[in-house]
Design a protein around this motif. Structure first.
Motif, PDB file in Angstrom:
ATOM      1  N   ALA A 126       0.819  -1.211   0.000  1.00 54.04           N
ATOM      2  CA  ALA A 126       0.000   0.000   0.000  1.00 54.04           C
ATOM      3  C   ALA A 126       0.852   1.261   0.000  1.00 54.04           C
ATOM      4  CB  ALA A 126      -0.927  -0.005   1.214  1.00 54.04           C
ATOM      5  N   ASP A 127       1.929   1.274   0.781  1.00 60.17           N
ATOM      6  CA  ASP A 127       2.767   2.466   0.904  1.00 60.17           C
ATOM      7  C   ASP A 127       3.554   2.767  -0.363  1.00 60.17           C
ATOM      8  OD1 ASP A 127       1.900   2.844   3.468  1.00 60.17           O
ATOM      9  OD2 ASP A 127       3.671   1.968   4.427  1.00 60.17           O
ATOM     10  N   HIS A 128       3.924   1.718  -1.122  1.00 62.31           N
ATOM     11  CA  HIS A 128       4.816   1.903  -2.265  1.00 62.31           C
ATOM     12  C   HIS A 128       4.196   1.495  -3.598  1.00 62.31           C
ATOM     13  CE1 HIS A 128       8.022   2.691   0.601  1.00 62.31           C
ATOM     14  NE2 HIS A 128       7.757   1.550   1.207  1.00 62.31           N
ATOM     15  N   SER A 129       2.861   1.309  -3.610  1.00 58.50           N
ATOM     16  CA  SER A 129       2.175   0.869  -4.843  1.00 58.50           C
ATOM     17  C   SER A 129       2.834  -0.388  -5.398  1.00 58.50           C
ATOM     18  CB  SER A 129       2.187   1.981  -5.902  1.00 58.50           C
ATOM     19  OG  SER A 129       1.526   3.130  -5.427  1.00 58.50           O
ATOM     20  N   GLY A 130       3.035  -1.358  -4.517  1.00 60.88           N
ATOM     21  CA  GLY A 130       3.720  -2.584  -4.892  1.00 60.88           C
ATOM     22  C   GLY A 130       2.885  -3.502  -5.764  1.00 60.88           C
ATOM     23  N   THR A 131       3.566  -4.477  -6.364  1.00 61.46           N
ATOM     24  CA  THR A 131       2.930  -5.460  -7.241  1.00 61.46           C
ATOM     25  C   THR A 131       3.200  -6.856  -6.702  1.00 61.46           C
ATOM     26  OG1 THR A 131       3.270  -4.045  -9.174  1.00 61.46           O
ATOM     27  CG2 THR A 131       2.830  -6.381  -9.586  1.00 61.46           C
ATOM     28  N   ALA A 132       2.146  -7.616  -6.452  1.00 61.84           N
ATOM     29  CA  ALA A 132       2.314  -8.978  -5.947  1.00 61.84           C
ATOM     30  C   ALA A 132       3.000  -9.845  -6.992  1.00 61.84           C
ATOM     31  CB  ALA A 132       0.955  -9.560  -5.582  1.00 61.84           C
ATOM     32  N   VAL A 133       3.898 -10.729  -6.531  1.00 60.83           N
ATOM     33  CA  VAL A 133       4.598 -11.664  -7.414  1.00 60.83           C
ATOM     34  C   VAL A 133       4.542 -13.048  -6.802  1.00 60.83           C
ATOM     35  CG1 VAL A 133       6.144  -9.927  -8.390  1.00 60.83           C
ATOM     36  CG2 VAL A 133       6.836 -11.173  -6.331  1.00 60.83           C
ATOM     37  N   GLU A 134       4.710 -14.069  -7.643  1.00 61.02           N
ATOM     38  CA  GLU A 134       4.687 -15.447  -7.180  1.00 61.02           C
ATOM     39  C   GLU A 134       6.078 -16.050  -7.253  1.00 61.02           C
ATOM     40  OE1 GLU A 134       1.807 -17.528  -9.495  1.00 61.02           O
ATOM     41  OE2 GLU A 134       0.096 -16.497  -8.570  1.00 61.02           O
ATOM     42  N   GLY A 135       6.257 -17.151  -6.529  1.00 62.60           N
ATOM     43  CA  GLY A 135       7.496 -17.901  -6.621  1.00 62.60           C
ATOM     44  C   GLY A 135       8.553 -17.523  -5.605  1.00 62.60           C
ATOM     45  N   ILE A 136       8.235 -16.601  -4.687  1.00 66.62           N
ATOM     46  CA  ILE A 136       9.178 -16.218  -3.636  1.00 66.62           C
ATOM     47  C   ILE A 136       8.458 -16.338  -2.294  1.00 66.62           C
ATOM     48  CG2 ILE A 136      10.737 -14.443  -2.750  1.00 66.62           C
ATOM     49  CD1 ILE A 136      10.716 -13.162  -5.492  1.00 66.62           C
ATOM     50  N   GLY A 137       8.833 -17.323  -1.495  1.00 72.00           N
ATOM     51  CA  GLY A 137       8.210 -17.488  -0.185  1.00 72.00           C
ATOM     52  C   GLY A 137       6.734 -17.830  -0.276  1.00 72.00           C
ATOM     53  N   ALA A 183      16.523  -1.907 -10.979  1.00 72.82           N
ATOM     54  CA  ALA A 183      16.684  -1.960  -9.520  1.00 72.82           C
ATOM     55  C   ALA A 183      15.785  -3.037  -8.918  1.00 72.82           C
ATOM     56  CB  ALA A 183      16.387  -0.601  -8.902  1.00 72.82           C
ATOM     57  N   ILE A 184      14.555  -3.113  -9.390  1.00 71.50           N
ATOM     58  CA  ILE A 184      13.638  -4.143  -8.901  1.00 71.50           C
ATOM     59  C   ILE A 184      14.123  -5.530  -9.315  1.00 71.50           C
ATOM     60  CG2 ILE A 184      11.317  -5.107  -9.177  1.00 71.50           C
ATOM     61  CD1 ILE A 184      10.258  -2.245  -9.239  1.00 71.50           C
ATOM     62  N   ALA A 185      14.644  -5.649 -10.543  1.00 70.98           N
ATOM     63  CA  ALA A 185      15.148  -6.949 -11.003  1.00 70.98           C
ATOM     64  C   ALA A 185      16.285  -7.435 -10.116  1.00 70.98           C
ATOM     65  CB  ALA A 185      15.596  -6.842 -12.456  1.00 70.98           C
ATOM     66  N   GLY A 186      17.193  -6.532  -9.726  1.00 67.53           N
ATOM     67  CA  GLY A 186      18.282  -6.913  -8.836  1.00 67.53           C
ATOM     68  C   GLY A 186      17.787  -7.313  -7.471  1.00 67.53           C
ATOM     69  N   ALA A 187      16.825  -6.555  -6.936  1.00 63.33           N
ATOM     70  CA  ALA A 187      16.256  -6.889  -5.628  1.00 63.33           C
ATOM     71  C   ALA A 187      15.561  -8.240  -5.668  1.00 63.33           C
ATOM     72  CB  ALA A 187      15.274  -5.796  -5.198  1.00 63.33           C
ATOM     73  N   ARG A 188      14.919  -8.539  -6.789  1.00 67.70           N
ATOM     74  CA  ARG A 188      14.239  -9.830  -6.903  1.00 67.70           C
ATOM     75  C   ARG A 188      15.240 -10.980  -6.990  1.00 67.70           C
ATOM     76  NH1 ARG A 188       8.864 -11.563 -10.269  1.00 67.70           N
ATOM     77  NH2 ARG A 188       9.008 -13.786  -9.806  1.00 67.70           N
ATOM     78  N   GLU A 189      16.314 -10.786  -7.729  1.00 68.98           N
ATOM     79  CA  GLU A 189      17.351 -11.816  -7.812  1.00 68.98           C
ATOM     80  C   GLU A 189      17.915 -12.117  -6.424  1.00 68.98           C
ATOM     81  OE1 GLU A 189      21.546 -12.713 -10.208  1.00 68.98           O
ATOM     82  OE2 GLU A 189      20.612 -10.729 -10.327  1.00 68.98           O
ATOM     83  N   LEU A 190      18.166 -11.071  -5.651  1.00 69.66           N
ATOM     84  CA  LEU A 190      18.679 -11.259  -4.295  1.00 69.66           C
ATOM     85  C   LEU A 190      17.638 -11.928  -3.406  1.00 69.66           C
ATOM     86  CD1 LEU A 190      20.989 -10.825  -2.301  1.00 69.66           C
ATOM     87  CD2 LEU A 190      20.105  -8.509  -1.881  1.00 69.66           C
ATOM     88  N   ALA A 191      16.370 -11.526  -3.542  1.00 71.43           N
ATOM     89  CA  ALA A 191      15.298 -12.111  -2.733  1.00 71.43           C
ATOM     90  C   ALA A 191      15.148 -13.605  -3.006  1.00 71.43           C
ATOM     91  CB  ALA A 191      13.983 -11.397  -3.007  1.00 71.43           C
ATOM     92  N   GLU A 192      15.248 -14.001  -4.268  1.00 70.50           N
ATOM     93  CA  GLU A 192      15.110 -15.422  -4.595  1.00 70.50           C
ATOM     94  C   GLU A 192      16.188 -16.252  -3.908  1.00 70.50           C
ATOM     95  OE1 GLU A 192      15.178 -15.181  -8.827  1.00 70.50           O
ATOM     96  OE2 GLU A 192      13.003 -14.860  -9.001  1.00 70.50           O
ATOM     97  N   HIS A 193      17.397 -15.696  -3.831  1.00 69.24           N
ATOM     98  CA  HIS A 193      18.483 -16.395  -3.135  1.00 69.24           C
ATOM     99  C   HIS A 193      18.255 -16.423  -1.624  1.00 69.24           C
ATOM    100  CE1 HIS A 193      22.521 -17.429  -1.740  1.00 69.24           C
ATOM    101  NE2 HIS A 193      22.475 -16.337  -0.999  1.00 69.24           N
ATOM    102  N   VAL A 194      17.982 -15.267  -1.052  1.00 65.62           N
ATOM    103  CA  VAL A 194      17.883 -15.157   0.410  1.00 65.62           C
ATOM    104  C   VAL A 194      16.685 -15.917   0.945  1.00 65.62           C
ATOM    105  CG1 VAL A 194      17.568 -13.550   2.329  1.00 65.62           C
ATOM    106  CG2 VAL A 194      19.075 -12.934   0.449  1.00 65.62           C
ATOM    107  N   VAL A 195      15.526 -15.705   0.354  1.00 63.96           N
ATOM    108  CA  VAL A 195      14.294 -16.296   0.873  1.00 63.96           C
ATOM    109  C   VAL A 195      14.312 -17.818   0.766  1.00 63.96           C
ATOM    110  CG1 VAL A 195      11.777 -16.378   0.616  1.00 63.96           C
ATOM    111  CG2 VAL A 195      12.980 -14.192   0.467  1.00 63.96           C
ATOM    112  N   ALA A 196      14.982 -18.343  -0.266  1.00 64.56           N
ATOM    113  CA  ALA A 196      15.100 -19.804  -0.373  1.00 64.56           C
ATOM    114  C   ALA A 196      15.808 -20.380   0.850  1.00 64.56           C
ATOM    115  CB  ALA A 196      15.856 -20.172  -1.653  1.00 64.56           C
ATOM    116  N   HIS A 197      16.831 -19.696   1.344  1.00 62.20           N
ATOM    117  CA  HIS A 197      17.544 -20.140   2.539  1.00 62.20           C
ATOM    118  C   HIS A 197      16.709 -19.921   3.789  1.00 62.20           C
ATOM    119  CE1 HIS A 197      21.563 -21.145   0.915  1.00 62.20           C
ATOM    120  NE2 HIS A 197      21.229 -20.295  -0.044  1.00 62.20           N
ATOM    121  N   VAL A 198      16.072 -18.773   3.882  1.00 60.26           N
ATOM    122  CA  VAL A 198      15.268 -18.458   5.058  1.00 60.26           C
ATOM    123  C   VAL A 198      14.106 -19.445   5.202  1.00 60.26           C
ATOM    124  CG1 VAL A 198      13.740 -16.738   6.102  1.00 60.26           C
ATOM    125  CG2 VAL A 198      15.889 -16.018   5.071  1.00 60.26           C
TER     126      VAL A 198
END
Length: 203
Positions: A126-137, A183-198
């Motif tokens: 809501a704060d950042h007009s975000g877009t829901a995505v699938e495949g992460i967590g 910038a979003i693509a880089g954040a998503r690449e990092l999220a896919e790595h981190v969240v898989a471990h978490v």
């Protein structure tokens, strides 16, 4: 209810870029995480959960600049940040941040930590007009933080809310040089790595 994450990426502009042949930075990834997703996270991940070849690709010669923790009634948080310490010729300075938030159950109102983590995500959408995505967590969204000029991803795994953000300098040394899409693509690449471990408690 819930903790809305307004990540203020405070990044000092690099005045002098040191050209070096040193391959420094974070280590290569270990084997991909295995196992079943945890039902509840009992501790915060360490910052090195995010380190590996993905982070090295986004932040050349990454220096771990911030590792701060906060523990409040109902939740605890760890803020991790990296920025390029020095560069080889032709490299561009990068920045990455990862915030881990572990939410506890609230038996008084009957809300679980997982419910609060979803509220955190919804608040950032809501704060950042975000877009829901699938495949992460369990649930995730991407957004661009206009005020800080960083792309971000927020992801929920059980009662943990993880936010990754990314940015880089342009040719003139100004931050925000990637633009929204990259910038979003880089954040998503990092999220896919981190969240898989978490997700499987590999931290």
């Amino acid at each position: 209810m819930g903790l809305s994450i307004l990540l203020a990426a405070v990044v000092a502009v690099v005045a002098v870029i040191i050209l070096t042949d040193d391959g420094g930075g974070v280590a290569d990834d270990a084997a991909p995480p295995t196992g079943e997703p945890v039902g509840e996270h009992g501790a915060l991940p360490e910052c090195d959960t995010a380190e590996g070849s993905v982070l090295s690709g986004l932040v050349p010669n990454a220096e771990h600049t911030v590792d701060e923790a906060d523990n409040e009634d109902g939740w605890e948080l760890r803020d991790c940040q990296w920025s390029s310490a020095s560069l080889r010729y032709g490299q561009t300075a990068g920045f990455a941040a990862v915030v881990f938030i572990r939410n506890r159950d609230d038996p008084v109102v009957g809300v679980s930590g997982g419910d609060v983590a979803l509220e955190d995500l919804e608040a950032d959408i809501a704060d950042h007009s975000g877009t829901a995505v699938e495949g992460i967590g369990d649930a995730a969204a991407t957004w661009y933080n206009v005020s800080d000029e960083v792309g971000c991803v927020g992801a929920v795994t059980a009662n943990m809310y993880t936010v990754t953000c990314h940015d880089a300098q342009d040719d003139d040394g100004r931050w925000g040089g990637l633009g929204q899409e990259d910038a979003i693509a880089g954040a998503r690449e990092l999220a896919e790595h981190v969240v898989a471990h978490v997700a499987v408690g590999d931290y």
